[in-house]
Structures are given as structure tokens and as C-alpha cells.
Design an enzyme around this catalytic site. Structure first.
Site, PDB file in Angstrom:
ATOM      1  N   PRO A   2      34.789  39.297  38.111  1.00  0.00           N
ATOM      2  CA  PRO A   2      34.892  38.023  37.287  1.00  0.00           C
ATOM      3  C   PRO A   2      36.517  37.794  36.798  1.00  0.00           C
ATOM      4  CG  PRO A   2      34.012  39.482  35.986  1.00  0.00           C
ATOM      5  CD  PRO A   2      34.671  40.386  36.991  1.00  0.00           C
ATOM      6  N   GLU A   3      36.508  36.683  37.512  1.00  0.00           N
ATOM      7  CA  GLU A   3      38.317  35.931  36.659  1.00  0.00           C
ATOM      8  C   GLU A   3      37.350  34.812  35.720  1.00  0.00           C
ATOM      9  OE1 GLU A   3      40.528  34.824  39.993  1.00  0.00           O
ATOM     10  OE2 GLU A   3      39.281  35.634  41.717  1.00  0.00           O
ATOM     11  N   ARG A 110      30.616  50.070  39.290  1.00  0.00           N
ATOM     12  CA  ARG A 110      31.073  50.557  38.805  1.00  0.00           C
ATOM     13  C   ARG A 110      32.412  51.102  38.052  1.00  0.00           C
ATOM     14  NH1 ARG A 110      35.470  47.270  43.684  1.00  0.00           N
ATOM     15  NH2 ARG A 110      36.194  48.928  43.311  1.00  0.00           N
ATOM     16  N   ARG A 152      62.674  37.914  38.779  1.00  0.00           N
ATOM     17  CA  ARG A 152      61.739  39.204  39.538  1.00  0.00           C
ATOM     18  C   ARG A 152      61.543  38.480  41.507  1.00  0.00           C
ATOM     19  NH1 ARG A 152      57.701  40.005  35.670  1.00  0.00           N
ATOM     20  NH2 ARG A 152      57.073  41.492  37.233  1.00  0.00           N
TER      21      ARG A 152
END
Length: 271
Positions: A2-3, A110, A152
Site C-alpha cells: 500500500p502506498e 510478509r 542532494r
DNA sequence: CCCAAGACCTGGCGGC
DNA sequence: TGCCGCCAGGTCTTGG
């Protein structure tokens, strides 16, 4: 699994069954999740009234007067509201039984998910206090991404998947948002101009909103609180479409590997 | 601080 | 059919 859209879809599906109900008991069959399930959950949550079901990034917050249950679904977790007498199946690790004969059941093959009980305000918890802005809130825009990315050198895809930068953008929607913005997933985060980050923020917002409207993405095993799949997979432009033609230019979608995750992009439309 | 890689898990699939 | 390696929607930890 799920996002953000799948978590939001889950939240909307379960909230009506939970809010206002009292927790009768909590059953933990397997406490060995991403973070060990604390015995305090079983001891302190029963008797509590569920006041609200909120979301912060990919975390669900079940708020009660004396604490909150923080739930993360990891890669394979799902939540269902079921009659309390439905026998558990394999991987049904936690039940939150309500006072009305129903229960909230977590299934997670999982075991990358987590169920955390906290007495503090949920947003103060260590898991949540350093999260970036909600991508669908006013506090999120291209300027935020631009400022946080200066200096970054990691790839922009990995940058936007860091939930300390912006919450809720996982592997599917990161690829999709970069396609919408016309940005190559491997481009250095610190070398992208403000205007392009404005497009990226808009792309993130757009793909997440559309996915929520479609009930999320079901690739294999995502189902909402009522057992129904999402439909956004039909709208995916690049994710999972390696070798198929780009919807915009017709060139074959390319699959690569970044940070041990698959990425998909159009080599013509994304620079 | 930054970054890449490893760690944590099970199940399904394709290939031999 | 059986076994093997690889892949999967996340994120915390470790080591350079």
C-alpha cells in the site's frame, strides 16, 4: 502493497465501522511484525472508545482517549472489518475486537507491517514526528521539494520516495509522478530547477488524487475494507509497462533498477 | 550529514 | 511435478 492511496482507501472503508465503538479486546496471534507488538496494546486498548480513524502518510491512526493504535501495512498488509466469529486464517496476526460483534483484522503475510500502541499523541511518536508534509496538503509544493533537494546527489525518484521529504509516495506513484512531470527518474535531485519541481509536485498530487478516486491500485492483493480491489492500475502510464508503448510518444517504456527497486520511464518524454 | 546496501519476511512465478 | 532464483506496493539500520 500500500502506498498513500491504498491506505486512504482502507481508511475510508473501515472508519465508519470503528468510530464511536469501544474496543472489547485485542488478540495478537503473532507479535513478530516490523516492530514487535507491545503487550501494552492488549492490556491498555480494551475499554477505549475509538474517537477517530486518521491517516498520516502511510500510517493509520486509531485515536482513543488514552492512546492511539498506529498501524502500517508494510508491503503486504491489509485490514478488513469482519464479524468477530470469523475464524482466523494463515497470516491473520492481529484482531481488534469491537463491542458490537465486529472486529478489525490485520492480515500480513510478509510481516513488514506494524501495530503500535502509544500513550502519547500519535503524531509525537518517533515513527511519525519526522515525516515530511502530506502531499495533498497546502504545505506541499514545488518550493518545498526544491529547497529540500539542494546539495542532494541521489536520484530524484529515491528522493521523493523518502517519507521524510514527502509522505506517501511509494514505488508505483513515484514512477507515475515523474512521468507526468517529464523528469527522468535517475536525475540528481539537487540538479533540478524550481519550475520542474513545481511540475513534479503537481504530478504527485494529481496521481495520488486520481488513484484515491479509483480506490487505489490492485496489482495482486490489495483490497479495501470491504474486500473490493482498486482500479487505478488501468490508468498506470509507465509502472509495470516495460516494453509497451508510451501513451504520449509511442516509444517503448524502459525498466531499470534504482536502490534495489524497479523503475519505469519513457526515455523520450522524461529527461 | 549523505548515500548505498543490507536487513527483515512470505508467496508466486518462470525456467529448467 | 519439483526445485531454484528472482521478484514484489516499505522503511529502518548499518557501514563507509
Amino acid at each position: 502493497m500500500p502506498e498513500l492511496p491504498e491506505v486512504e482507501t482502507t481508511r475510508c472503508g473501515i472508519a465508519p465501522y470503528l468510530v464511536g465503538r469501544r474496543i472489547a479486546r485485542v488478540i495478537v496471534r503473532n507479535a513478530r511484525l516490523r516492530h514487535p507488538v507491545s503487550p501494552l496494546l492488549v492490556r491498555e486498548a480494551p475499554g477505549q472508545i475509538l474517537q477517530s480513524v486518521d491517516r498520516r502518510g502511510k500510517y493509520l491512526l486509531l485515536r482513543c482517549p488514552k492512546g492511539s493504535v498506529i498501524i502500517h501495512l508494510g508491503m503486504s498488509g491489509s485490514l478488513r472489518v469482519l464479524p468477530a466469529d470469523v475464524p482466523p486464517e494463515r497470516h491473520d496476526h492481529v484482531d481488534i475486537v469491537l463491542d458490537n460483534g465486529h472486529m478489525l483484522r490485520l492480515r500480513d503475510p510478509r510481516r513488514f507491517g506494524s501495530v503500535v500502541w502509544t500513550r502519547q499523541d500519535a503524531l509525537q511518536h518517533a515513527l511519525l514526528c519526522d515525516l515530511g508534509p502530506e502531499p495533498l496538503s497546502d504545505g506541499f509544493n514545488g518550493d518545498h521539494l526544491y529547497r529540500r533537494s539542494r546539495g542532494r546527489r541521489l536520484a530524484v525518484k529515491q528522493f521523493i520516495m523518502d517519507h521524510h521529504i514527502v509522505t506517501g509516495v511509494g514505488n508505483i506513484y513515484a514512477s507515475e509522478a515523474l512521468f507526468l512531470a517529464g523528469i527522468h527518474p535517475a536525475r540528481e535531485a539537487g540538479r533540478i530547477a524550481p519550475e520542474r519541481y513545481e511540475r513534479l509536485a503537481a504530478g504527485i498530487r494529481q496521481v495520488l488524487e486520481q488513484a484515491i478516486a479509483q480506490g487505489g491500485t490492485t496489482l495482486r492483493d490489495f483490497y479495501n475494507g470491504e474486500g473490493k480491489p482498486g482500479y487505478f492500475q488501468q490508468q498506470l502510464k509507465v509502472y509495470g509497462r516495460a516494453g509497451q508503448p508510451c501513451a504520449s510518444c509511442g516509444r517503448a517504456v524502459v525498466q531499470t533498477r534504482q536502490g534495489q527497486r524497479s523503475s519505469f520511464y519513457c526515455p523520450v518524454c522524461q529527461r
